[in-house]
Design an enzyme around this catalytic site. Structure first.
Site, PDB file in Angstrom:
ATOM      1  N   LEU A  33       0.822  -1.227   0.000  1.00 13.20           N
ATOM      2  CA  LEU A  33       0.000   0.000   0.000  1.00 13.20           C
ATOM      3  C   LEU A  33       0.853   1.273   0.000  1.00 13.20           C
ATOM      4  N   ARG A  35       1.719   3.055  -2.458  1.00 13.13           N
ATOM      5  CA  ARG A  35       1.162   4.054  -3.374  1.00 13.13           C
ATOM      6  C   ARG A  35       0.111   4.903  -2.660  1.00 13.13           C
ATOM      7  N   ARG A 101       6.441   4.066  -9.665  1.00 11.85           N
ATOM      8  CA  ARG A 101       6.393   4.165 -11.109  1.00 11.85           C
ATOM      9  C   ARG A 101       6.314   5.575 -11.714  1.00 11.85           C
ATOM     10  N   THR A 145       9.071  -0.787 -19.205  1.00 11.55           N
ATOM     11  CA  THR A 145       8.557   0.454 -19.784  1.00 11.55           C
ATOM     12  C   THR A 145       9.203   0.727 -21.136  1.00 11.55           C
ATOM     13  N   SER A 187      14.808   9.236 -16.718  1.00 13.46           N
ATOM     14  CA  SER A 187      14.547   9.631 -15.321  1.00 13.46           C
ATOM     15  C   SER A 187      15.103   8.526 -14.434  1.00 13.46           C
ATOM     16  N   TYR A 189      13.423   6.901 -12.284  1.00 16.06           N
ATOM     17  CA  TYR A 189      12.454   5.801 -12.364  1.00 16.06           C
ATOM     18  C   TYR A 189      12.745   4.910 -13.575  1.00 16.06           C
ATOM     19  N   HIS A 190      12.849   5.540 -14.766  1.00 14.79           N
ATOM     20  CA  HIS A 190      13.078   4.728 -15.970  1.00 14.79           C
ATOM     21  C   HIS A 190      14.409   3.960 -15.851  1.00 14.79           C
ATOM     22  N   LYS A 193      14.190   0.579 -14.328  1.00 13.03           N
ATOM     23  CA  LYS A 193      13.678  -0.476 -15.213  1.00 13.03           C
ATOM     24  C   LYS A 193      14.799  -1.032 -16.091  1.00 13.03           C
ATOM     25  N   GLN A 216       5.946  -1.595 -21.476  1.00 17.79           N
ATOM     26  CA  GLN A 216       4.628  -1.000 -21.667  1.00 17.79           C
ATOM     27  C   GLN A 216       4.728   0.493 -21.958  1.00 17.79           C
ATOM     28  N   VAL A 219      -0.180   4.114 -20.027  1.00 17.78           N
ATOM     29  CA  VAL A 219      -1.514   3.515 -19.938  1.00 17.78           C
ATOM     30  C   VAL A 219      -2.541   4.640 -19.769  1.00 17.78           C
ATOM     31  N   VAL A 262       0.547  21.248 -22.007  1.00 17.75           N
ATOM     32  CA  VAL A 262       1.564  20.667 -22.895  1.00 17.75           C
ATOM     33  C   VAL A 262       2.939  21.155 -22.442  1.00 17.75           C
ATOM     34  N   ARG A 330      10.967  18.759 -17.446  1.00 19.01           N
ATOM     35  CA  ARG A 330      11.827  17.579 -17.617  1.00 19.01           C
ATOM     36  C   ARG A 330      12.988  17.904 -18.546  1.00 19.01           C
TER      37      ARG A 330
HETATM   38  P1  NAD Z   1       0.866   2.030  -9.139  1.00 17.94           P
HETATM   39  O1  NAD Z   1       1.790   2.873  -8.347  1.00 17.94           O
HETATM   40  O2  NAD Z   1      -0.560   2.442  -9.257  1.00 17.94           O
HETATM   41  O3  NAD Z   1       0.900   0.516  -8.589  1.00 17.94           O
HETATM   42  C1  NAD Z   1       2.049  -0.084  -8.063  1.00 17.94           C
HETATM   43  C2  NAD Z   1       1.632  -0.866  -6.822  1.00 17.94           C
HETATM   44  O4  NAD Z   1       2.778  -1.508  -6.270  1.00 17.94           O
HETATM   45  C3  NAD Z   1       1.062   0.052  -5.735  1.00 17.94           C
HETATM   46  O5  NAD Z   1      -0.188  -0.431  -5.283  1.00 17.94           O
HETATM   47  C4  NAD Z   1       2.119   0.015  -4.624  1.00 17.94           C
HETATM   48  O6  NAD Z   1       1.556   0.151  -3.317  1.00 17.94           O
HETATM   49  C5  NAD Z   1       2.793  -1.338  -4.865  1.00 17.94           C
HETATM   50  N1  NAD Z   1       4.201  -1.390  -4.424  1.00 17.94           N
HETATM   51  C6  NAD Z   1       5.208  -0.541  -4.741  1.00 17.94           C
HETATM   52  N2  NAD Z   1       6.338  -0.910  -4.108  1.00 17.94           N
HETATM   53  C7  NAD Z   1       6.056  -2.030  -3.391  1.00 17.94           C
HETATM   54  C8  NAD Z   1       6.809  -2.866  -2.542  1.00 17.94           C
HETATM   55  N3  NAD Z   1       8.092  -2.613  -2.250  1.00 17.94           N
HETATM   56  N4  NAD Z   1       6.194  -3.929  -1.971  1.00 17.94           N
HETATM   57  C9  NAD Z   1       4.879  -4.199  -2.219  1.00 17.94           C
HETATM   58  N5  NAD Z   1       4.111  -3.429  -3.007  1.00 17.94           N
HETATM   59  C10 NAD Z   1       4.689  -2.349  -3.583  1.00 17.94           C
HETATM   60  O7  NAD Z   1       1.512   1.884 -10.590  1.00 17.94           O
HETATM   61  P2  NAD Z   1       0.836   1.356 -11.943  1.00 17.94           P
HETATM   62  O8  NAD Z   1       0.510   2.531 -12.776  1.00 17.94           O
HETATM   63  O9  NAD Z   1      -0.185   0.350 -11.643  1.00 17.94           O
HETATM   64  O10 NAD Z   1       2.073   0.642 -12.608  1.00 17.94           O
HETATM   65  C11 NAD Z   1       2.328  -0.741 -12.345  1.00 17.94           C
HETATM   66  C12 NAD Z   1       3.623  -1.160 -13.025  1.00 17.94           C
HETATM   67  O11 NAD Z   1       3.493  -0.943 -14.430  1.00 17.94           O
HETATM   68  C13 NAD Z   1       4.821  -0.353 -12.557  1.00 17.94           C
HETATM   69  O12 NAD Z   1       5.930  -1.203 -12.400  1.00 17.94           O
HETATM   70  C14 NAD Z   1       5.042   0.635 -13.685  1.00 17.94           C
HETATM   71  O13 NAD Z   1       6.405   0.957 -13.777  1.00 17.94           O
HETATM   72  C15 NAD Z   1       4.553  -0.134 -14.901  1.00 17.94           C
HETATM   73  N6  NAD Z   1       4.045   0.756 -15.957  1.00 17.94           N
HETATM   74  C16 NAD Z   1       3.009   1.618 -15.703  1.00 17.94           C
HETATM   75  C17 NAD Z   1       2.546   2.446 -16.729  1.00 17.94           C
HETATM   76  C18 NAD Z   1       1.454   3.448 -16.506  1.00 17.94           C
HETATM   77  O14 NAD Z   1       1.184   4.263 -17.425  1.00 17.94           O
HETATM   78  N7  NAD Z   1       0.774   3.444 -15.371  1.00 17.94           N
HETATM   79  C19 NAD Z   1       3.142   2.362 -18.001  1.00 17.94           C
HETATM   80  C20 NAD Z   1       4.195   1.473 -18.222  1.00 17.94           C
HETATM   81  C21 NAD Z   1       4.634   0.659 -17.184  1.00 17.94           C
HETATM   82  N1  USQ Z   2       3.629  15.703 -20.344  1.00 17.89           N
HETATM   83  C1  USQ Z   2       3.013  16.866 -20.800  1.00 17.89           C
HETATM   84  N2  USQ Z   2       2.056  17.405 -20.033  1.00 17.89           N
HETATM   85  C2  USQ Z   2       1.639  16.866 -18.849  1.00 17.89           C
HETATM   86  C3  USQ Z   2       2.248  15.666 -18.410  1.00 17.89           C
HETATM   87  C4  USQ Z   2       3.251  15.108 -19.183  1.00 17.89           C
HETATM   88  O1  USQ Z   2       3.330  17.397 -21.866  1.00 17.89           O
HETATM   89  O2  USQ Z   2       0.745  17.426 -18.224  1.00 17.89           O
HETATM   90  C5  USQ Z   2       4.677  15.064 -21.171  1.00 17.89           C
HETATM   91  C6  USQ Z   2       5.968  14.750 -20.468  1.00 17.89           C
HETATM   92  O3  USQ Z   2       6.844  15.865 -20.436  1.00 17.89           O
HETATM   93  C7  USQ Z   2       6.488  13.583 -21.309  1.00 17.89           C
HETATM   94  C8  USQ Z   2       5.212  12.865 -21.751  1.00 17.89           C
HETATM   95  O4  USQ Z   2       4.159  13.809 -21.586  1.00 17.89           O
HETATM   96  O5  USQ Z   2       7.088  14.046 -22.462  1.00 17.89           O
HETATM   97  C9  USQ Z   2       4.886  11.605 -20.996  1.00 17.89           C
HETATM   98  O6  USQ Z   2       4.767  11.880 -19.612  1.00 17.89           O
HETATM   99  P1  USQ Z   2       3.904  10.911 -18.675  1.00 17.89           P
HETATM  100  O7  USQ Z   2       3.962  11.447 -17.291  1.00 17.89           O
HETATM  101  O8  USQ Z   2       2.580  10.675 -19.288  1.00 17.89           O
HETATM  102  O9  USQ Z   2       4.701   9.538 -18.830  1.00 17.89           O
HETATM  103  P2  USQ Z   2       6.093   9.034 -18.217  1.00 17.89           P
HETATM  104  O10 USQ Z   2       6.700   9.997 -17.299  1.00 17.89           O
HETATM  105  O11 USQ Z   2       6.927   8.555 -19.348  1.00 17.89           O
HETATM  106  O12 USQ Z   2       5.660   7.785 -17.335  1.00 17.89           O
HETATM  107  C10 USQ Z   2       4.480   7.013 -17.579  1.00 17.89           C
HETATM  108  C11 USQ Z   2       4.269   6.147 -16.342  1.00 17.89           C
HETATM  109  C12 USQ Z   2       5.445   5.197 -16.194  1.00 17.89           C
HETATM  110  C13 USQ Z   2       5.609   4.389 -17.484  1.00 17.89           C
HETATM  111  C14 USQ Z   2       5.752   5.306 -18.700  1.00 17.89           C
HETATM  112  C15 USQ Z   2       5.672   4.534 -20.001  1.00 17.89           C
HETATM  113  O13 USQ Z   2       4.131   6.959 -15.178  1.00 17.89           O
HETATM  114  O14 USQ Z   2       5.202   4.313 -15.109  1.00 17.89           O
HETATM  115  O15 USQ Z   2       6.746   3.593 -17.401  1.00 17.89           O
HETATM  116  O16 USQ Z   2       4.623   6.216 -18.725  1.00 17.89           O
HETATM  117  S1  USQ Z   2       6.703   5.231 -21.235  1.00 17.89           S
HETATM  118  O17 USQ Z   2       6.452   6.678 -21.284  1.00 17.89           O
HETATM  119  O18 USQ Z   2       6.319   4.594 -22.486  1.00 17.89           O
HETATM  120  O19 USQ Z   2       8.065   4.956 -20.857  1.00 17.89           O
END
Ligand code: NAD
Ligand code: USQ
Length: 403
Positions: A33, A35, A101, A145, A187, A189-190, A193, A216, A219, A262, A330
């Protein structure tokens, strides 16, 4: 199948748990939990009113007649308990969503950078070593990602699924090799991965673990057929400057009449996938695992690519909302090309939901319905990639009032 869903309370994990449960799999969610705790730290809440985890799970049992197990466990810090859960559940498959994430959150401070690396890398490594220790032969699907590849590195060449074929010069000529695509994270975060990828390569090679890394895209959307069955099952919707992702943010902004934020010119091109397709892809990946002894299978989990400005214009045309060009907090290219191979999922039967089908539904059924829950002070992205960068917040603190 018995499936452990790590991070099953999150935005992707919750709908995946319900989808797999609905498809007849036995699901146990593992989530600490964290998040929800970060929401408290940031003083922000999901746009949609998500219920506590145990209430969600009992609502699902009431609606579907199916049980889901839940274990509150920190994967990064409770190794012995991971071993115990693996031994108890004996999963056939594991989905690993459990990482921090958000790129902006990971770049907020030294503390959040360190937390993101500690949490994500330790969680993944603990899981891998626990699989080796327990000899549980589960197929593991991890959420990676698209951002591991970076943007623009190979120009207009389509990004392959994980591996690149290269020619290596030798004294006698050259040899052809398949290598992991060069990592180019944007970043902290990235970057985590990209580190995960190396851990997977090693444990697949050394211990024969069967691993699929799903690269991915961003989303979008909120609901799936399962989360829409009862309001207590609603999925989370992040709209704030740290966790909100671009397309869902634009949809929420359009619903409240906030100019679409934007960053820079909007020339950035990114890959997208609807949450309904995320859950389908996960089941496809779990039921088509790699053979033991093979390198990790990498699948690009994306269905379309779009330039951000085109998305903003499309939503602006649909709703009359204006576009605000903000200084980019960024460090990223103003413009990039992006072509992505996603042949594997298409071949395995994915039938994608396109942007044109889902956008209006998302604006009217989710963003407009819950717009009274928006805190306008949380919209602008305030996390900057480098000290001294101008923030969007410097330019835009006033938010137009709702109609
Ligand atoms: P989210 O933050 O909503 O969900 C992640 C969940 O993992 C949370 O419920 C959090 O409490 C749990 N968590 C985190 N660290 C933990 C730990 N140490 N132990 C146990 N639980 C833990 O994120 P999401 O948007 O659902 O993304 C899920 C995965 O998909 C992530 O790994 C993210 O990098 C990847 N991803 C997400 C997106 C996106 O657009 N949301 C895109 C590409 C990849
Ligand atoms: N952006 C805007 N305006 C906003 C928010 C974001 O222009 O209000 C721009 C950002 O500068 C960036 C792009 O939109 O250029 C994407 O930003 P984002 O926050 O939508 O996505 P990102 O930071 O890349 O991260 C998200 C998820 C991450 C996942 C990733 C997939 O949070 O967990 O891994 O998307 S990907 O982008 O394909 O790597």
């Amino acid at each position: 199948m018995r499936v452990l869903v790590l991070g099953g309370d999150g935005f992707c994990g919750w709908p995946t748990s319900l989808y797999l449960s609905d498809r007849g799999h036995d699901i146990t969610i593992v989530d600490n939990l964290s998040r929800r705790k970060i929401d408290v730290e940031l003083e922000v809440d999901s746009l949609t009113p998500i219920r506590p985890i145990r209430e969600r799970i009992s609502a699902w049992q009431e609606v579907s007649g199916r049980k889901i197990g839940y274990v509150n466990l920190d994967l990064a810090n409770e190794y012995d308990r991971i071993v115990a859960v693996l031994g108890e559940v004996q999963p056939d498959a594991i989905v690993h969503f459990a990482e921090q994430r958000a790129a902006p959150y990971s770049m907020k401070s030294q503390k959040t950078k360190r937390y993101t690396v500690d949490n994500n890398v330790r969680a993944t490594h603990n899981l891998l070593t626990a699989l080796v220790e327990t000899r549980v032969d589960a197929a593991l699907a991890h959420l990676g990602t698209m951002g591991v590849y970076g943007y623009g590195w190979s120009g207009s060449a389509p990004i392959p699924e994980g591996y690149l074929t290269v020619k290596v010069p030798t004294p006698d000529g050259e040899i052809e090799r398949e290598i992991l695509h060069p990592a180019n994270p944007g970043s902290v975060y990235h970057m985590t991965k990209t580190l995960d990828q190396l851990l997977f390569s090693f444990y697949a090679k050394n211990d024969g673990l069967r691993i699929t890394d799903l690269h991915q895209g961003i989303v979008w959307g909120t609901q799936t057929d399962q989360t829409a069955r009862d309001e207590r099952l609603v999925n989370r919707f992040d709209y704030d400057g740290d966790y909100g992702t671009v397309l869902n943010r634009f949809l929420m902004q359009a619903a409240i009449g906030h100019p679409l934020t934007v960053h820079g010119t909007g020339g950035q091109t990114r890959a997208f996938i609807h949450i309904r397709d995320t859950v389908r892809c996960i089941e496809i990946a779990l039921t088509n695992p790699p053979e033991p002894g093979s390198q990790p299978m990498v699948l690009n989990q994306v269905t379309e690519t779009h330039r951000l400005l085109d998305l903003a214009k499309m939503i602006g045309d649909m709703t009359g909302c204006e576009i605000a060009y903000l200084p980019n907090p960024r460090r990223e290219a103003d413009e990039n090309e992006l072509a992505v191979r996603n042949d594997n999922f298409l071949a395995l039967g994915l039938n994608p939901t396109t942007l044109s089908e889902g956008l209006m539904e998302e604006i009217s059924e989710i963003a407009a319905r819950y717009k009274h829950r928006v805190d306008p002070t949380k919209i602008i992205a305030r996390s900057v990639w480098r000290a001294g960068m101008e923030t969007s917040a410097d330019l835009m603190t006033e938010v137009p009032s709702e109609e």
